[in-house]
Scaffold this active site. Structure first.
Site, mmCIF file in Angstrom:
data_model
loop_
_atom_site.group_PDB
_atom_site.id
_atom_site.type_symbol
_atom_site.label_atom_id
_atom_site.label_comp_id
_atom_site.label_asym_id
_atom_site.label_seq_id
_atom_site.Cartn_x
_atom_site.Cartn_y
_atom_site.Cartn_z
ATOM 1 N N LYS A 1 4.180 0.844 9.781
ATOM 2 C CA LYS A 1 4.317 2.105 9.045
ATOM 3 C C LYS A 1 3.737 3.277 9.827
ATOM 4 O O LYS A 1 4.229 4.403 9.719
ATOM 5 C CB LYS A 1 3.662 1.976 7.664
ATOM 6 N N ARG B 1 5.344 -14.164 9.158
ATOM 7 C CA ARG B 1 5.934 -12.853 9.004
ATOM 8 C C ARG B 1 7.265 -12.779 9.754
ATOM 9 O O ARG B 1 7.485 -13.506 10.706
ATOM 10 C CB ARG B 1 4.975 -11.787 9.544
ATOM 11 N N GLU C 1 0.856 -1.182 0.000
ATOM 12 C CA GLU C 1 0.000 0.000 0.000
ATOM 13 C C GLU C 1 0.897 1.238 0.000
ATOM 14 O O GLU C 1 1.811 1.332 0.819
ATOM 15 C CB GLU C 1 -0.906 0.016 1.241
#
Length: 810
Positions: free
Chosen positions: A290, A280, A54
């Protein structure tokens, strides 16, 4: 935007991808096993993957692992990889971030050609699919508040309760949805929900939100839309639109896969993509949320997204880390089904290993102390080597590089350094009152200057505060004895420079606490209004106040003529290069890329005044730390074990895992030393750990060396080796015996592989004609057929190369 056909020729072939050349080792994990099975079964004509960031921030080291897995999997199987900007959230997204993401990935060496997609280009198509769901009775407009919606969903023990608006008719739902698009309603007044199953144990299936009203300027669409699709709706649709075959995402989306599959079924996509989850990776002493990285920037805690202390890729570029080091790190940490916190030493060592053979050695003094050599009457010009003996010995072609990149014989890889009457040494290399064990310069003591001779300190001067300001010394004959070696810079030629000494941004391994939010999304992709919420600032208290220290000193004159992007090892100080932003003209600013070794533990120990307690040893039956948890620092005994294991050949990450686990270490105790040890250690950590802890492994580590040898020699494929390993672990039979008994090492030489390829092409003339007519994605189909014909003995990479040569020859 025109969506390319899945059969369109790939512009990102293995030959065209620098990143693929850097990461040439074949991936071998449970996802590649699925890919191989799908190709063998003819489920897909070829492999298509995508990396979908994104554009609401810059890429960081956590993204490196995901992008490597997405892209390299496609490269390995002769497929196509896409870059997709998942830009359906208007808040926080920008063209700046989109461009930055593409620039960072190109820096890593990835080339997706024309296969770049913006999800926002398909807003109209998403909307059409939403109306289709309404007409089918699979979606409805709900008008309850967010709080009421959450209450009606129930919980893990209570089924959901239908909203009073769940039974609206198709026409009413279509009318409301169209009016939502037209902007007739306020934000939050209505949402579009999927009608799935309010009693499902998977909470994601309890009528998830598909669209919400959001009045915000979109950086590409402007104000054309006031409703936006939710992630769980948009993401699978975009995969299907692009022709993605294997959609890989991190583990927190495992429950969301049910919505993915529901949408693919209800909208009848065929062939359809499938979602696969991987664990992950987070990194110690780092955050990768982020939102929190943005807080660091906007709060002035760092100078920007490219501050060299940040984990962003553009920060690593400015720091001087090379893309090869980042890709080596991504390849090393591996793929698994569980989340994992990676020891930051794994990344730091990948950077050091890369720079060791790229950074010529020169001298710089960071905190200078002037020394006058009283008996040196004439300046001496010295020829000092750029490279130590171990680097020269490791050179494959017998040559070494100059700073400008030219490769020469070792004897020519030298630079001129002048020894003058006045020189500078490091202030810490002289002590007027030395502690016990001090091996540098002391009053009346001697030390060797690197490449220049031995000096004796005769007397020194101090200022009013007692600080040493000037040292007077004598240059001795070579017959003198010296207790240590220090570096220096001739004062007459020294170039003034600023040195920025970067350290870890946080003081603790997990600055986000016991349950770091980088293990879960920054938002709940189901809920409207997920983009906002209270900011967590607790992590800021763990900032390291010494993460940046600035000194001013001198560097030797030889660097003046070198290219500005030369990376150096300043002897005894670390790896440095000129800061590409602030080093302008005559103003030299050098940033430290990495220390020569991990000094963090020593620093912490010195600050505490005593060694850290060793802590309890793990029980032999202890399970590894919970997913996402941060493991404690290794004890001194465990660090010694890591050194022993890496000395035997084990990878750094495997060695650290083994050192923490007595069960795995006990199994590996009788492993055969030598060239096969690294592979056996890798199998122990990545394939046998769970059954070993459960006590069900019946094979011995000593029996694995022959199998590792067969794999290294290309006598068996990685797929065959792992299958045989699993069977041997269960049965106790030596894996090499299984290979011999079943003829699994009947190796495919080039002639045999070419024979199989020729047979496959002969059996599929229509597909051959289609491939040669432009449908090059059929390479995946042929790969699957060849692998099936070879009984899994062929490596997919070799198959793709031989197939391509045979098909192109026609």
């Amino acid at each position: 935007m025109t969506v390319p056909d899945a059969d369109k020729p790939s512009s990102a072939t293995p030959e065209a991808s620098p990143a693929a050349r850097v990461a040439s080792a074949q991936l071998d994990n449970y996802i590649t096993e699925i890919v191989e099975r799908d190709l063998q079964n003819g489920k897909y004509a070829g492999v298509v993957t995508r990396f979908p960031p994104e554009p609401n921030g810059y890429l960081h080291l956590g993204h490196t692992f995901a992008s490597f897995l997405d892209f390299q999997t496609a490269v390995q199987y002769g497929g196509r990889y896409h870059l997709r900007l998942d830009d359906t959230n208007p808040e926080g997204e920008s063209q700046e971030f989109a461009d930055g993401i593409m620039a960072d990935l190109r820096w890593l060496g990835w080339d997706w050609g024309e296969n770049v997609f913006y999800a926002s280009d398909n807003f109209e198509r998403y909307y059409a699919y939403a109306e289709q769901l309404i007409r089918q009775g699979d979606a409805y407009v709900d008008s309850v508040s967010g709080e009421e919606m959450a209450r009606l969903r129930g919980d893990a023990h209570t089924p959901g309760t239908p909203s009073p608006y769940r039974e609206r008719g198709v026409e009413e739902n279509l009318d409301l949805f169209r009016r939502m698009r037209a902007g007739e309603f306020a934000d939050g007044a209505h949402v579009l929900r999927g009608r799935i199953d309010l009693s499902s144990p998977n909470m994601k299936l309890r009528d998830p939100v598909l669209y919400r009203i959001k009045r915000a300027w979109h950086y590409r669409a402007g104000d054309a839309w006031c409703i936006y699709p939710m992630y769980d709706f948009q993401h699978p649709l975009q995969d299907a639109i692009e022709g993605v075959t294997h959609s890989m995402c991190s583990l927190e989306f495992v429950d969301n896969r049910a919505i993915y599959d529901w949408l693919m079924e209800r909208l009848s996509f065929a062939p359809r993509p499938h979602q696969y989850e991987f664990g992950r990776r987070s990194l110690e002493y780092t955050i990768v949320s982020k939102r929190k990285l943005r807080q660091l920037v906007e709060g002035g805690h760092v100078s920007g997204w490219d501050d060299p202390r940040m984990p962003t890729l553009r920060a690593q570029q400015r720091l001087g880390v090379t893309p090869q080091a980042v890709l080596a790190f991504a390849r090393q940490i591996g793929v698994s089904r569980t989340n994992r916190t990676v020891d930051i030493a794994v990344y730091e060592n990948a950077v050091r290993d890369d720079l060791n053979h790229k950074a010529p050695r020169v001298m710089a003094v960071l905190e200078p102390l002037r020394v006058t050599l009283e008996n040196l009457e004439e300046t001496r010009t010295l020829q000092l080597p750029y490279w130590p003996h171990d680097v020269v010995a490791a050179s494959a072609d017998g040559l070494v590089a100059l700073p400008d990149g030219e490769r020469v014989a070792p004897a020519q890889a030298v630079r001129e350094v002048r020894l003058t009457r006045d020189i500078f040494i490091e202030r810490e290399d002289f002590s007027a009152d030395p502690p016990k064990g001090y091996k540098r310069l002391t009053p009346g003591g001697t030390v060797r200057l690197r490449g220049a001779g031995i000096i004796r300190a005769d007397r020194f001067e101090t200022d009013d505060d007692g600080n040493v300001t000037h040292l007077h010394a004598t240059l001795l004959d070579e017959g003198a004895k010296a207790g240590g070696v220090i570096h220096w810079v001739g004062a007459q030629d020294a170039i003034p420079a600023e040195f920025r000494l970067y350290d870890r941004l946080f003081r603790v391994p997990n600055p986000e606490g016991e349950h770091p939010d980088d293990m879960v999304p920054d938002f709940d992709p189901e809920q409207p209004g997920h983009e906002s919420g209270p900011l967590d600032t607790g992590f800021l208290r763990h900032l390291n106040p010494d993460s940046l220290r600035v000194t001013r000193g001198y560097v030797e004159a030889s660097v003046a003529a070198d290219p500005h992007d030369t990376r150096y090892q300043f002897e005894r100080q670390g790896y440095f290069w000129r800061d590409p932003v602030d080093s302008r003209g005559d103003a030299l600013v050098f940033g430290r890329i990495m220390t020569l070794k991990d000094a963090w533990g020593q620093t912490q120990k010195a600050e505490s005044g005593k060694p850290k307690p060793a802590g309890k040893k793990p029980r032999a039956d202890a399970a590894p730390a919970a997913s996402g948890g941060v493991q404690p620092a290794l004890t001194s005994q465990q660090e010694a074990e890591v050194t022993r294991l890496t000395g035997l050949g084990a990878a750094e990450g495997d060695a650290r895992t083994l050192a923490r686990d007595e069960t795995l270490l006990a199994f590996l105790a009788d492993a055969t030393p030598g060239e096969t040890f690294a592979q056996v250690a890798s199998w122990t950590v990545n394939d046998l750990a769970t059954p070993l802890r459960a006590g069900t492994v019946r094979v011995r580590a000593a029996d694995l060396a022959p199998l590792a040898g067969l794999l290294a020699a290309g006598k068996v494929t990685s797929r065959v080796a792992r299958d045989v390993l699993a069977r041997a672990a269960e049965s106790g039979e030596a894996p090499a015996a299984i290979v011999e008994r079943e003829g699994l090492s009947a190796g495919l030489d080039d002639a045999e592989l070419q024979r199989i390829v020729a047979g496959v092409l002969e059996q599929n003339p229509a597909e051959v004609e289609a491939y040669r007519g432009g449908k090059t994605a059929l390479l995946g189909f042929f790969t699957g057929q060849v692998m099936r014909a070879s009984r899994g003995k062929a490596e997919p990479g070799r198959v793709a190369a031989v197939l391509k040569a045979a098909l192109d020859a026609g």
